[in-house]
Write an enzyme that holds these catalytic residues in place. Structure first.
Site, PDB file in Angstrom:
ATOM      1  CB  VAL A  98     -18.244   7.690 -42.085  1.00 52.44           C
ATOM      2  CG1 VAL A  98     -19.529   7.131 -41.470  1.00 52.44           C
ATOM      3  CG2 VAL A  98     -17.809   6.819 -43.250  1.00 52.44           C
ATOM      4  CB  CYS A  99     -17.737  11.476 -38.345  1.00 52.41           C
ATOM      5  SG  CYS A  99     -17.196   9.962 -37.525  1.00 52.41           S
ATOM      6  CB  THR A 100     -18.335  14.829 -42.674  1.00 52.47           C
ATOM      7  OG1 THR A 100     -17.019  15.098 -42.163  1.00 52.47           O
ATOM      8  CG2 THR A 100     -18.865  16.075 -43.360  1.00 52.47           C
TER       9      THR A 100
END
Length: 219
Positions: free
Chosen positions: A44-46
């Site tokens: 998700v952070c990517t």
């Protein structure tokens, strides 16, 4: 206890992908967006880091500096940036803090003071509370705090919308209603008396109830 809106954003020194910074000096006279991540190479952070990189011109236009944080070291951030560019089309074009001693995460109440251990052995689940957004004003006070779970990607269009409201209401004694967007009507703040409002808005206002006074967005 989370940092409250209106508190001074804690100052700190940290290593970033763009060199060592002292946070308050780095902010200068700008607005700042600090957003945190529990671990490098998380899915998700990517997507979020790539999204913010693509949107950087929108933040630049508003005078908002961007800075990310993950508890992993700066050299891992550099490797992660390659994946972000490959999968999202744009690598981070703003500094990323390497919070390897968990100092910043603790200062900003994202991790408990008792948190410890080798950051490379700490899992994303260990750091799952490091999923915050802080909007900080030029006076170094916290203007907005958002906290997301690991499973829900952040809506940076909403964050931009909120920044538009924060910057407008910092200049004018008004508030913005639900779902407000740039150019739409606003509400005269309750701290402004009717007598004072008449001098500020001689054209008058719409008032469906005495406590709701609606005017066009000030320039």
């Amino acid at each position: 206890m989370a940092l409250p809106i209106g508190a001074v954003a804690p100052d700190f020194e940290a290593e970033t992908t763009e060199g060592k910074i002292k946070f308050h000096d780095w902010i200068g006279n700008s607005w700042a967006l600090l957003f945190s991540h529990p671990k490098d190479f998380t899915p998700v952070c990517t997507t979020e880091l790539g999204t913010v990189a693509r949107m950087k011109p929108d933040f630049d236009k508003r005078g908002v500096k961007l800075i990310g944080l993950s508890v992993d070291p700066v050299d891992r951030h550099a490797k992660w940036a390659e994946d972000i560019k490959e999968t999202q089309g744009t690598a981070p074009n703003y500094p990323m803090i390497g919070d390897t001693d968990l100092k910043v995460s603790k200062l900003y109440d994202m991790l408990p003071a008792s948190a410890s251990g080798d950051v490379l052995k700490r899992t994303a689940a260990d750091n799952q509370t490091v999923r915050n957004v802080f909007v900080i004003g030029p006076d170094k006070t916290i203007r907005l705090v958002l906290v997301y779970p690991m499973s829900t990607g952040r809506n940076f269009q909403e964050i931009l919308r909120a920044i538009d409201s924060l910057q407008l209401t910092a200049k004018h004694r008004i508030s913005t209603p639900a779902d407000w967007k740039q150019g739409e009507d606003v509400i005269i703040s309750g701290s402004v008396s009717d007598e004072e409002a008449k001098t500020i808005y001689p054209q008058g206002w719409k008032s469906p109830k005495p406590y709701i006074r609606i005017v066009s967005q000030p320039k």
